[in-house]
Design an enzyme around this catalytic site. Sequence first.
Site, mmCIF file in Angstrom:
data_model
loop_
_atom_site.group_PDB
_atom_site.id
_atom_site.type_symbol
_atom_site.label_atom_id
_atom_site.label_comp_id
_atom_site.label_asym_id
_atom_site.label_seq_id
_atom_site.Cartn_x
_atom_site.Cartn_y
_atom_site.Cartn_z
ATOM 1 C CE LYS A 1 -7.262 -0.582 1.476
ATOM 2 N NZ LYS A 1 -7.422 0.575 2.372
ATOM 3 C CB SER B 1 -0.946 0.002 1.196
ATOM 4 O OG SER B 1 -0.221 -0.183 2.397
ATOM 5 C CG HIS C 1 -4.045 -1.129 -1.724
ATOM 6 N ND1 HIS C 1 -4.548 0.144 -1.849
ATOM 7 C CD2 HIS C 1 -3.768 -1.294 -0.404
ATOM 8 C CE1 HIS C 1 -4.562 0.741 -0.664
ATOM 9 N NE2 HIS C 1 -4.089 -0.115 0.227
#
Length: 417
Positions: free
Chosen positions: A263, A204, A232
């Site tokens: 996310k 990240s 991610h």
Amino acid sequence: MMAAQPLDSPIMHDLSDIAHWLRHHPVHHTSQVHSTLPDPTFDTGGETLVSFSTNNYLALANHPRLVAAAKEGLDRYGVGNCESRLLGGDLEVYRELETRLGALKHKSDAVLFVTGYMTNIGVLSSIVKAATLARLHGFRTKKRHKYAYYSDEFNHISIREGIQMSGALRYNYRHCDMNHLEALLKAGAEEGTTPLIVSDGVFSMEGTIAPLPDLVALAERYGALLYIDDAHATGILGANGGGTSEHFNCYSDNIMQMGTLSKALGAIGGFVAVERDVAEVIRLTSSAYGFTCPPPPDQAAALLAALDLLEQEPQRRQRLWENQRYFIEKMAPLGYTILSTQTPILPVLIGDAETCQRYAIELRREGIHVDAVQFPAAPVGKARLRFMMNAGHTRAQIDHVVGVMARLAGRELRLVA
Ligand SMILES: Cc1ncc(COP(=O)(O)O)c(C=O)c1O
């Protein structure tokens, strides 16, 4: 009205002293309150800014179809789920979401948690204790294992905390350094330990992609379980947004696939995708599943809509990657170091933490929000502006941010002064 009492416990004194110190060190204290969500444009303090650091990669968080699905969920179920799923809080909508997440990750099932953070804590702290717990109920194993975790030094903090809570042996290997990992695995094998390798799929703060095929090969060679945190990568990597495995076309029964729903998928929750029998054990042995609540049901309903959009609107992912390539191309002549260009996370190395903060402040003056990331989220002396590209960025917005970075490059000395 009662007069304020003086702080009389040592810990309260410490906390008060720290708060006082923080007020005089704004470099450590930068959180802002916003009035709308970055999509990637947002409102804050009476201004409209463009975020170049939002996890809302595909701009799904306020997509009308997610909002409509959440509203239907609210009408049907109400605002929250006041129960553990083991004790009456299980709803069909969670099961449906788990089946869909399992399919996205090529697994027969998935287990849903309230956040990604709790998923890592909940799974990593408990899987190595599952046999001990089962023994309390009469289960007999052929062998008692001495488990050892092998964790990339830049793994997310929830991984590190989950491993710590497990009480198992733990070793950090240098970032994506397969030789170092193998040396540690070899030493562990000589000690007779049973290995578990844990890695972020996409890191990240670095923007790097874990070398999954090499990790799988090592896991197979040393009989290790591999746990991949695709917070991610889910929705981002791979033609269908399946994550790191899809990116490399590398699948294995040995991989536990963790992901977050907060996310690219635009809502809240976390999950681990595994085979059905493993999922059952996790449900029964992880306190973070059984001793707390799942995400509210309207979120699960919204996430089903997000998964539909992942399939039906691949152009969102394509736009994200086009924007990523455009930013890299425009930044190239400016002389900045971008630490990795593998993913939509593009960390621009600044070095000194205070200079990095000043860059963020200058960018803010130009209507741009970028996270200034510093120790402990990045190594000391390696502070960086963490640019995160978004499907919703326009070419004009990218040109503008690159223009500001060009101007600041010329003013670097003044920023340092
Ligand atoms: C790699 C990684 N894992 C886990 C998490 C935690 O996810 P969540 O925000 O859903 O708790 C994050 C969030 O920043 C992350 O970057």
